[in-house]
Design a protein around this motif. Structure first.
Motif, mmCIF file in Angstrom:
data_model
loop_
_atom_site.group_PDB
_atom_site.id
_atom_site.type_symbol
_atom_site.label_atom_id
_atom_site.label_comp_id
_atom_site.label_asym_id
_atom_site.label_seq_id
_atom_site.Cartn_x
_atom_site.Cartn_y
_atom_site.Cartn_z
ATOM 1 N N LYS A 183 -39.104 -16.225 -12.625
ATOM 2 C CA LYS A 183 -40.039 -17.028 -13.420
ATOM 3 C C LYS A 183 -40.471 -18.245 -12.601
ATOM 4 C CE LYS A 183 -39.069 -15.709 -18.101
ATOM 5 N NZ LYS A 183 -39.794 -14.496 -18.006
ATOM 6 N N GLY A 184 -41.760 -18.514 -12.593
ATOM 7 C CA GLY A 184 -42.285 -19.676 -11.889
ATOM 8 C C GLY A 184 -42.352 -19.522 -10.380
ATOM 9 N N SER A 185 -42.032 -18.320 -9.881
ATOM 10 C CA SER A 185 -42.109 -18.118 -8.429
ATOM 11 C C SER A 185 -43.447 -17.493 -8.064
ATOM 12 C CB SER A 185 -40.963 -17.230 -7.940
ATOM 13 O OG SER A 185 -41.196 -15.883 -8.291
ATOM 14 N N LEU A 186 -43.808 -17.677 -6.815
ATOM 15 C CA LEU A 186 -45.056 -17.113 -6.310
ATOM 16 C C LEU A 186 -44.758 -16.414 -4.989
ATOM 17 C CD1 LEU A 186 -48.053 -16.998 -7.059
ATOM 18 C CD2 LEU A 186 -48.387 -19.055 -5.712
ATOM 19 N N THR A 187 -45.284 -15.211 -4.836
ATOM 20 C CA THR A 187 -45.074 -14.437 -3.617
ATOM 21 C C THR A 187 -46.407 -14.221 -2.920
ATOM 22 O OG1 THR A 187 -43.161 -13.298 -4.565
ATOM 23 C CG2 THR A 187 -44.225 -12.248 -2.665
ATOM 24 N N VAL A 188 -46.438 -14.584 -1.635
ATOM 25 C CA VAL A 188 -47.607 -14.335 -0.801
ATOM 26 C C VAL A 188 -47.360 -13.007 -0.098
ATOM 27 C CG1 VAL A 188 -48.968 -15.132 1.167
ATOM 28 C CG2 VAL A 188 -48.019 -16.793 -0.451
ATOM 29 N N LEU A 189 -48.303 -12.084 -0.270
ATOM 30 C CA LEU A 189 -48.170 -10.756 0.306
ATOM 31 C C LEU A 189 -49.220 -10.590 1.403
ATOM 32 C CD1 LEU A 189 -47.551 -7.608 -1.811
ATOM 33 C CD2 LEU A 189 -48.975 -7.513 0.201
ATOM 34 N N LEU A 190 -48.758 -10.480 2.646
ATOM 35 C CA LEU A 190 -49.660 -10.227 3.773
ATOM 36 C C LEU A 190 -49.785 -8.721 3.913
ATOM 37 C CD1 LEU A 190 -48.140 -12.780 6.289
ATOM 38 C CD2 LEU A 190 -50.312 -12.982 5.111
ATOM 39 N N ILE A 203 -53.975 -1.843 -2.799
ATOM 40 C CA ILE A 203 -54.575 -2.789 -3.737
ATOM 41 C C ILE A 203 -55.070 -2.089 -5.000
ATOM 42 C CG2 ILE A 203 -56.531 -4.369 -4.078
ATOM 43 C CD1 ILE A 203 -55.991 -5.369 -1.229
ATOM 44 N N GLU A 204 -55.625 -0.896 -4.848
ATOM 45 C CA GLU A 204 -56.071 -0.160 -6.034
ATOM 46 C C GLU A 204 -54.893 0.124 -6.970
ATOM 47 O OE1 GLU A 204 -58.418 3.121 -4.552
ATOM 48 O OE2 GLU A 204 -59.885 1.720 -3.712
ATOM 49 N N GLU A 205 -53.747 0.483 -6.401
ATOM 50 C CA GLU A 205 -52.534 0.697 -7.213
ATOM 51 C C GLU A 205 -52.026 -0.628 -7.781
ATOM 52 O OE1 GLU A 205 -50.295 3.456 -7.727
ATOM 53 O OE2 GLU A 205 -51.816 4.838 -7.001
ATOM 54 N N PHE A 206 -52.013 -1.665 -6.951
ATOM 55 C CA PHE A 206 -51.524 -2.985 -7.357
ATOM 56 C C PHE A 206 -52.328 -3.523 -8.538
ATOM 57 C CE2 PHE A 206 -51.504 -7.606 -7.193
ATOM 58 C CZ PHE A 206 -50.151 -7.888 -7.076
ATOM 59 N N GLU A 207 -53.630 -3.322 -8.509
ATOM 60 C CA GLU A 207 -54.487 -3.850 -9.573
ATOM 61 C C GLU A 207 -54.245 -3.170 -10.919
ATOM 62 O OE1 GLU A 207 -58.555 -4.652 -8.457
ATOM 63 O OE2 GLU A 207 -57.783 -6.406 -7.390
ATOM 64 N N ASN A 208 -53.545 -2.039 -10.914
ATOM 65 C CA ASN A 208 -53.195 -1.364 -12.170
ATOM 66 C C ASN A 208 -51.879 -1.866 -12.760
ATOM 67 O OD1 ASN A 208 -55.458 0.347 -12.298
ATOM 68 N ND2 ASN A 208 -54.523 1.737 -10.824
ATOM 69 N N LEU A 209 -51.199 -2.762 -12.060
ATOM 70 C CA LEU A 209 -49.937 -3.300 -12.552
ATOM 71 C C LEU A 209 -50.207 -4.266 -13.711
ATOM 72 C CD1 LEU A 209 -48.091 -4.025 -9.182
ATOM 73 C CD2 LEU A 209 -47.759 -2.084 -10.722
ATOM 74 N N PRO A 210 -49.179 -4.541 -14.525
ATOM 75 C CA PRO A 210 -49.370 -5.503 -15.623
ATOM 76 C C PRO A 210 -49.777 -6.878 -15.096
ATOM 77 C CG PRO A 210 -47.254 -4.357 -15.818
ATOM 78 C CD PRO A 210 -47.842 -3.969 -14.500
ATOM 79 N N LYS A 211 -50.594 -7.562 -15.861
ATOM 80 C CA LYS A 211 -51.104 -8.887 -15.478
ATOM 81 C C LYS A 211 -49.963 -9.862 -15.162
ATOM 82 C CE LYS A 211 -54.500 -12.310 -17.041
ATOM 83 N NZ LYS A 211 -55.397 -12.264 -15.929
ATOM 84 N N ILE A 250 -52.388 -11.999 -2.559
ATOM 85 C CA ILE A 250 -52.513 -11.083 -1.417
ATOM 86 C C ILE A 250 -53.473 -11.665 -0.392
ATOM 87 C CG2 ILE A 250 -53.261 -8.794 -0.659
ATOM 88 C CD1 ILE A 250 -52.401 -7.734 -3.420
ATOM 89 N N ILE A 251 -52.997 -11.685 0.842
ATOM 90 C CA ILE A 251 -53.846 -12.032 1.985
ATOM 91 C C ILE A 251 -53.943 -10.763 2.828
ATOM 92 C CG2 ILE A 251 -54.107 -13.420 4.074
ATOM 93 C CD1 ILE A 251 -52.376 -15.576 2.695
ATOM 94 N N SER A 252 -55.146 -10.231 2.962
ATOM 95 C CA SER A 252 -55.358 -9.043 3.793
ATOM 96 C C SER A 252 -55.415 -9.466 5.245
ATOM 97 C CB SER A 252 -56.663 -8.350 3.411
ATOM 98 O OG SER A 252 -56.558 -7.838 2.118
ATOM 99 N N TYR A 260 -61.811 -7.214 -4.197
ATOM 100 C CA TYR A 260 -60.717 -6.983 -5.137
ATOM 101 C C TYR A 260 -60.234 -8.299 -5.725
ATOM 102 C CZ TYR A 260 -60.394 -2.156 -3.551
ATOM 103 O OH TYR A 260 -60.658 -0.841 -3.268
ATOM 104 N N GLU A 261 -60.040 -8.307 -7.026
ATOM 105 C CA GLU A 261 -59.590 -9.504 -7.728
ATOM 106 C C GLU A 261 -58.257 -10.019 -7.185
ATOM 107 O OE1 GLU A 261 -58.016 -10.505 -12.203
ATOM 108 O OE2 GLU A 261 -59.574 -8.990 -11.998
ATOM 109 N N SER A 262 -57.390 -9.119 -6.763
ATOM 110 C CA SER A 262 -56.047 -9.493 -6.309
ATOM 111 C C SER A 262 -56.016 -10.108 -4.913
ATOM 112 C CB SER A 262 -55.136 -8.263 -6.320
ATOM 113 O OG SER A 262 -55.074 -7.707 -7.604
ATOM 114 N N VAL A 263 -57.105 -9.997 -4.164
ATOM 115 C CA VAL A 263 -57.113 -10.493 -2.784
ATOM 116 C C VAL A 263 -57.531 -11.963 -2.750
ATOM 117 C CG1 VAL A 263 -58.128 -10.210 -0.488
ATOM 118 C CG2 VAL A 263 -57.513 -8.206 -1.834
ATOM 119 N N PHE A 264 -56.617 -12.793 -2.265
ATOM 120 C CA PHE A 264 -56.854 -14.236 -2.182
ATOM 121 C C PHE A 264 -57.711 -14.573 -0.959
ATOM 122 C CE2 PHE A 264 -55.790 -18.526 -0.846
ATOM 123 C CZ PHE A 264 -55.920 -19.231 -2.025
ATOM 124 N N GLY A 265 -57.492 -13.855 0.147
ATOM 125 C CA GLY A 265 -58.243 -14.128 1.368
ATOM 126 C C GLY A 265 -58.016 -13.064 2.413
#
Length: 133
Positions: free
Chosen positions: A51-58, A72-80, A88-90, A106-111
């Motif tokens: 709870k309250g943690s954030l994970t940066v995924l390269l 990412i297509e699979e990831f975007e189907n995960l619960p909000k 996610i940083i590609s 993709y909505e999940s991609v930060f940069g």
């Protein structure tokens, strides 16, 4: 804020370089590397985020078995609630503008960072993530 980091890249050298960059930010709470996107996705689905943690995924875009787009297509189907714990940083060596603009939609991609990325570019993206949370 300390961040958790995951790198998904099929090249061992790129994982090693990313780990060094991550540790040099001084913002690393935990680090995990995967050489295959399927395994990373399985762990993300199975592990309850703190709870309250954030994970940066390269995420490398070009990988065998499951590429970054498929991940990412699979990831975007995960619960909000799960997706909200990740940024996610590609990362890519691709010079193909279509790949870069496609992954950015993709909505999940930060940069997106182009390999080889500099510590400064990486640190700036991490600082932006830290400031948003």
């Amino acid at each position: 804020m300390k961040l958790n980091f995951i790198i998904v890249d099929d090249r061992e050298l790129d994982c090693f370089i990313a780990e060094k960059l991550i540790l040099n930010t001084g913002k690393c709470n935990s680090f995990k590397a995967y050489d295959n996107a399927i395994e990373a996705l399985q762990d993300i689905k199975a592990i309850e985020p703190e709870k309250g943690s954030l994970t940066v995924l390269l995420l490398d875009i070009m990988m065998p078995v499951m590429n970054g787009f498929q991940f990412i297509e699979e990831f975007e189907n995960l619960p909000k609630e799960t997706k909200n714990n990740y940024r996610i940083i590609s990362i890519t060596t691709s010079l193909n503008k279509n790949d870069i603009s496609r992954i950015s939609t993709y909505e999940s991609v930060f940069g997106v960072l182009k390999k080889p990325y500099s510590f400064e570019a990486f640190e700036e993206m991490i600082n932006n993530i830290s400031q948003e949370s």
